[in-house]
Design a protein around this motif. Structure first.
Motif, PDB file in Angstrom:
ATOM      1  N   GLY A  18       0.978  -1.254   0.218  1.00  0.00           N
ATOM      2  CA  GLY A  18      -0.254   0.023   0.217  1.00  0.00           C
ATOM      3  C   GLY A  18       0.966   1.055   0.315  1.00  0.00           C
ATOM      4  O   GLY A  18       0.507   2.563  -0.436  1.00  0.00           O
ATOM      5  N   ARG A  19       1.887   0.938   0.717  1.00  0.00           N
ATOM      6  CA  ARG A  19       2.991   1.872   0.405  1.00  0.00           C
ATOM      7  C   ARG A  19       3.620   2.294   0.157  1.00  0.00           C
ATOM      8  O   ARG A  19       4.103   3.343  -1.553  1.00  0.00           O
ATOM      9  N   TYR A  20       3.570   1.145  -1.359  1.00  0.00           N
ATOM     10  CA  TYR A  20       4.637   0.817  -2.605  1.00  0.00           C
ATOM     11  C   TYR A  20       3.630   2.322  -4.098  1.00  0.00           C
ATOM     12  O   TYR A  20       4.973   2.070  -4.367  1.00  0.00           O
ATOM     13  N   PHE A  21       3.086   1.732  -3.767  1.00  0.00           N
ATOM     14  CA  PHE A  21       2.323   1.287  -5.327  1.00  0.00           C
ATOM     15  C   PHE A  21       0.271   2.204  -4.596  1.00  0.00           C
ATOM     16  O   PHE A  21       0.432   1.861  -3.508  1.00  0.00           O
ATOM     17  N   HIS A  22       0.591   3.384  -5.241  1.00  0.00           N
ATOM     18  CA  HIS A  22      -1.000   4.098  -4.652  1.00  0.00           C
ATOM     19  C   HIS A  22      -1.894   2.858  -5.569  1.00  0.00           C
ATOM     20  O   HIS A  22      -1.759   1.993  -6.388  1.00  0.00           O
ATOM     21  N   ASP A  23      -3.741   3.448  -5.364  1.00  0.00           N
ATOM     22  CA  ASP A  23      -4.628   2.429  -5.141  1.00  0.00           C
ATOM     23  C   ASP A  23      -4.759   1.383  -6.130  1.00  0.00           C
ATOM     24  O   ASP A  23      -4.755   1.666  -7.035  1.00  0.00           O
ATOM     25  N   ARG A  24      -5.166   3.361  -7.984  1.00  0.00           N
ATOM     26  CA  ARG A  24      -5.102   2.616  -8.633  1.00  0.00           C
ATOM     27  C   ARG A  24      -4.222   1.691  -9.317  1.00  0.00           C
ATOM     28  O   ARG A  24      -4.389   0.743 -10.591  1.00  0.00           O
ATOM     29  N   PHE A  25      -2.732   1.893  -9.821  1.00  0.00           N
ATOM     30  CA  PHE A  25      -1.835   0.943  -9.807  1.00  0.00           C
ATOM     31  C   PHE A  25      -2.362  -0.365  -9.108  1.00  0.00           C
ATOM     32  O   PHE A  25      -1.723  -1.513  -9.738  1.00  0.00           O
ATOM     33  N   ARG A  26      -2.487  -0.557  -7.446  1.00  0.00           N
ATOM     34  CA  ARG A  26      -3.271  -1.642  -7.885  1.00  0.00           C
ATOM     35  C   ARG A  26      -3.450  -2.763  -8.155  1.00  0.00           C
ATOM     36  O   ARG A  26      -4.333  -3.422  -8.234  1.00  0.00           O
ATOM     37  N   THR A  27      -4.309  -1.368  -8.666  1.00  0.00           N
ATOM     38  CA  THR A  27      -6.347  -2.344  -8.961  1.00  0.00           C
ATOM     39  C   THR A  27      -5.965  -2.269 -10.278  1.00  0.00           C
ATOM     40  O   THR A  27      -5.657  -3.663 -11.007  1.00  0.00           O
ATOM     41  N   GLU A  28      -5.151  -1.005 -11.740  1.00  0.00           N
ATOM     42  CA  GLU A  28      -4.539  -1.870 -12.769  1.00  0.00           C
ATOM     43  C   GLU A  28      -3.613  -2.556 -13.049  1.00  0.00           C
ATOM     44  O   GLU A  28      -3.182  -3.290 -14.359  1.00  0.00           O
ATOM     45  N   HIS A  29      -2.644  -3.230 -12.317  1.00  0.00           N
ATOM     46  CA  HIS A  29      -1.575  -3.918 -12.448  1.00  0.00           C
ATOM     47  C   HIS A  29      -1.327  -4.757 -10.861  1.00  0.00           C
ATOM     48  O   HIS A  29      -0.640  -5.464 -10.634  1.00  0.00           O
ATOM     49  N   SER A  30      -2.836  -6.025 -10.801  1.00  0.00           N
ATOM     50  CA  SER A  30      -1.989  -6.405  -9.558  1.00  0.00           C
ATOM     51  C   SER A  30      -0.971  -6.876  -9.412  1.00  0.00           C
ATOM     52  O   SER A  30      -0.567  -7.429  -9.066  1.00  0.00           O
ATOM     53  N   ALA A  31      -0.601  -8.110 -10.562  1.00  0.00           N
ATOM     54  CA  ALA A  31       0.154  -8.880 -11.390  1.00  0.00           C
ATOM     55  C   ALA A  31       1.721  -8.103 -11.185  1.00  0.00           C
ATOM     56  O   ALA A  31       2.662  -8.783  -9.983  1.00  0.00           O
ATOM     57  N   THR A  32       2.099  -7.420 -11.065  1.00  0.00           N
ATOM     58  CA  THR A  32       3.068  -6.378 -10.826  1.00  0.00           C
ATOM     59  C   THR A  32       2.953  -6.580  -8.955  1.00  0.00           C
ATOM     60  O   THR A  32       4.153  -6.417  -8.353  1.00  0.00           O
ATOM     61  N   VAL A  33       1.897  -5.700  -8.580  1.00  0.00           N
ATOM     62  CA  VAL A  33       2.230  -6.072  -7.129  1.00  0.00           C
ATOM     63  C   VAL A  33       2.538  -7.515  -6.533  1.00  0.00           C
ATOM     64  O   VAL A  33       2.900  -7.495  -5.700  1.00  0.00           O
ATOM     65  N   ALA A  34       1.357  -8.014  -7.411  1.00  0.00           N
ATOM     66  CA  ALA A  34       1.729  -9.684  -6.645  1.00  0.00           C
ATOM     67  C   ALA A  34       3.074  -9.492  -6.584  1.00  0.00           C
ATOM     68  O   ALA A  34       3.815 -10.763  -5.809  1.00  0.00           O
ATOM     69  N   ARG A  35       4.130  -9.631  -8.137  1.00  0.00           N
ATOM     70  CA  ARG A  35       5.140 -10.226  -7.711  1.00  0.00           C
ATOM     71  C   ARG A  35       6.134  -9.330  -6.807  1.00  0.00           C
ATOM     72  O   ARG A  35       6.744 -10.500  -6.231  1.00  0.00           O
ATOM     73  N   PHE A  36       5.783  -8.079  -7.052  1.00  0.00           N
ATOM     74  CA  PHE A  36       7.046  -7.505  -5.726  1.00  0.00           C
ATOM     75  C   PHE A  36       6.609  -7.795  -4.685  1.00  0.00           C
ATOM     76  O   PHE A  36       6.996  -8.380  -3.548  1.00  0.00           O
ATOM     77  N   ARG A  37       5.356  -8.186  -3.656  1.00  0.00           N
ATOM     78  CA  ARG A  37       5.222  -8.670  -2.613  1.00  0.00           C
ATOM     79  C   ARG A  37       5.757 -10.357  -2.640  1.00  0.00           C
ATOM     80  O   ARG A  37       5.713 -11.302  -1.139  1.00  0.00           O
ATOM     81  N   GLN A  38       5.411 -11.147  -3.384  1.00  0.00           N
ATOM     82  CA  GLN A  38       5.855 -12.349  -2.916  1.00  0.00           C
ATOM     83  C   GLN A  38       7.525 -11.964  -2.696  1.00  0.00           C
ATOM     84  O   GLN A  38       8.229 -12.792  -2.315  1.00  0.00           O
ATOM     85  N   ARG A  39       8.209 -11.297  -3.874  1.00  0.00           N
ATOM     86  CA  ARG A  39       9.659 -11.129  -3.128  1.00  0.00           C
ATOM     87  C   ARG A  39       9.625 -10.909  -2.179  1.00  0.00           C
ATOM     88  O   ARG A  39      10.175 -10.873  -0.922  1.00  0.00           O
ATOM     89  N   LEU A  40       8.692  -9.831  -1.631  1.00  0.00           N
ATOM     90  CA  LEU A  40       9.428  -9.390  -0.347  1.00  0.00           C
ATOM     91  C   LEU A  40       9.001 -10.349   0.557  1.00  0.00           C
ATOM     92  O   LEU A  40       9.764 -10.330   1.199  1.00  0.00           O
ATOM     93  N   VAL A  41       7.701 -11.347   1.004  1.00  0.00           N
ATOM     94  CA  VAL A  41       7.736 -12.005   1.896  1.00  0.00           C
ATOM     95  C   VAL A  41       8.628 -13.395   1.777  1.00  0.00           C
ATOM     96  O   VAL A  41       8.790 -14.306   2.316  1.00  0.00           O
ATOM     97  N   SER A  42       9.417 -13.373   0.202  1.00  0.00           N
ATOM     98  CA  SER A  42       9.978 -14.511   0.665  1.00  0.00           C
ATOM     99  C   SER A  42      11.852 -14.073   0.131  1.00  0.00           C
ATOM    100  O   SER A  42      12.480 -14.464   1.120  1.00  0.00           O
ATOM    101  N   THR A  43      11.684 -13.071   1.151  1.00  0.00           N
ATOM    102  CA  THR A  43      13.119 -12.171   1.539  1.00  0.00           C
ATOM    103  C   THR A  43      13.421 -12.910   3.510  1.00  0.00           C
ATOM    104  O   THR A  43      12.266 -12.799   4.275  1.00  0.00           O
ATOM    105  N   GLY A  44      14.549 -12.895   3.682  1.00  0.00           N
ATOM    106  CA  GLY A  44      14.902 -13.882   4.947  1.00  0.00           C
ATOM    107  C   GLY A  44      14.354 -13.125   6.388  1.00  0.00           C
ATOM    108  O   GLY A  44      14.951 -11.629   5.967  1.00  0.00           O
TER     109      GLY A  44
END
Length: 420
Positions: free
Chosen positions: A310-336
């Motif tokens: 929510g801080r990295y991406f604004h609301d419209r981007f998260r809606t229109e580019h959900s796959a990109t957001v999901a990729r960054f989220r996966q990278r985040l949670v897989s970080t040690g």
């Protein structure tokens, strides 16, 4: 009733034919025409070169690529050689660089088959040997085992510890690099966040990207980190790669590391791009970083992942580019978690404000108008306190502005680099 003796379809075709194939070739073709094949020459001039090449729907360079691909697929090697030679020596509208020609043949290897592409490379290399001196290109011996994907670069890790995973993209134009550029990523990301910009800049620059300690494939030492330690990490990397002074492009945490690098190791920097970053935080924000550390320590990174997106991406981007957001989220949670916590401490304790006037290289500060993580006022402080700094604000951009507005970000960066 008047009659125009000029066949304009033929003349338009001849004009296109000369532009695409060159005057010398067309002169020879026309001079060799006889009563037997003159009608055929007239036919292809009017239809191929006027009716098709004269259509404005595609640029001549694009049509050239299509012709090369089809002649490879069909094994029309005489026509292929004709267009390869013309492509390498042609005018700006239809010329291909050797690198672009190589990419056409690499694509053909998939869609036309490896045998066809192998033959095409053989023909193309022979022509490059003939015309290389005219276009400033030399074929040099190269080991296939040493070849790397130009969109990824040569990957390795530092020999010094903690080991940092990095990639190096050589300039695709085959010439000496205009600059060496280093791309430094944000917290919870890795070097892949820069792939698009790295490939753009590698057209004529050497581009280094790397994973910070605690991220990606780099080591994650025990304990809490400091930005100073991370700047020393970067200095180790640059010295191992014998990079000389570099243009540093850092976003968020990467921009913090860039500031400390400029202060601690000034001889390693030629210029600085500080995107969506800050020189320090107010007390309330420092407490927020401590709370994040406590949450990750007790519950894991998953507990903060949605809030971070929510801080990295604004609301419209998260809606229109959900796959990109999901990729960054996966990278985040897989970080040690340990490495992430270590870097959170480094970011939360950042403080270079009083030393900013000591930064002595040209600096571009980039801010996102919607950035909540590092609001515009923080970028304004950087731009005001660094002597050779300028500020660019990107519209419709939040914290990861290079991902939300890649074209605007790239334009700001390339214009800055061109001015160095």
């Amino acid at each position: 009733m008047s009659y125009d003796p000029i066949d304009h379809d033929f003349e338009r075709g001849m004009q296109n034919r000369r532009q695409i194939l060159g005057d010398d070739w067309v002169h020879r073709s026309v001079a060799n025409a006889t009563g037997f094949n003159a009608e055929f020459q007239n036919l292809i001039t009017r239809f191929a070169w006027n009716e098709i090449w004269g259509r404005p729907g595609l640029e001549p360079k694009t049509r050239r690529v299509i012709v090369l691909a089809i002649t490879v697929a069909l094994g029309r090697w005489e026509e292929f050689e004709l267009h390869v030679r013309a492509a390498l020596l042609g005018d700006d509208a239809s010329r291909l660089t050797p690198d672009e020609l190589k990419e056409v043949l690499m694509q053909a290897a998939i869609y036309a088959g490896v045998p066809a592409a192998n033959t095409a490379f053989t023909h193309a290399q022979q022509i490059l040997r003939e015309v290389g001196a005219q276009i400033g290109y030399a074929l040099e011996p190269s080991a296939p085992a040493a070849a790397v994907h130009p969109g990824i670069g040569r990957e390795a890790a530092t020999s010094s510890k903690p080991a940092l995973h990095y990639s190096v993209r050589a300039p695709r134009n085959g010439k000496a690099p205009r600059h060496t550029i280093v791309l430094s990523h944000a917290l919870g990301c890795d070097l892949t966040m820069w792939d698009s910009l790295a490939n753009l800049l590698a057209a004529n620059c050497r581009v280094i990207s790397y994973d910070h300690r605690g991220h990606g494939s780099s080591d994650a030492p025990e304990g809490l980190y400091s930005i100073a330690e991370m700047a020393d990490d970067a200095a180790r990397l640059l010295r191992e790669l014998d990079s000389g002074p570099v243009v540093w492009i850092g976003l968020s945490m990467g921009g913090m590391v860039g500031q400390e690098l400029a202060l601690r190791h000034p001889s390693l920097l030629a210029a600085l791009v500080l995107a969506n970053t800050t020189s320090d935080y107010p007390q309330a924000a420092r407490e927020m970083w401590q709370q994040r550390i406590a949450t990750v320590s007790s519950q894991g990174i998953e507990a903060i992942a949605d809030a971070v997106m929510g801080r990295y991406f604004h609301d419209r981007f998260r809606t229109e580019h959900s796959a990109t957001v999901a990729r960054f989220r996966q990278r985040l949670v897989s970080t040690g978690a340990d490495g992430y916590i270590g870097c959170c401490h480094a970011v939360g304790s950042m403080d270079t404000t009083a030393r900013l006037p000591q930064i002595a290289v040209p600096t571009l500060v980039i801010a996102g108008e919607l950035d909540q993580g590092t609001p515009l006022a923080m970028s304004q402080t950087l731009a005001e306190q660094i002597p050779q700094a300028s500020l660019t604000v990107l519209k419709d951009a939040s914290h990861l502005s290079a991902t939300e507005q890649p074209q605007a970000f790239a334009l700001a960066v390339t214009q800055f680099i061109q001015g160095l």
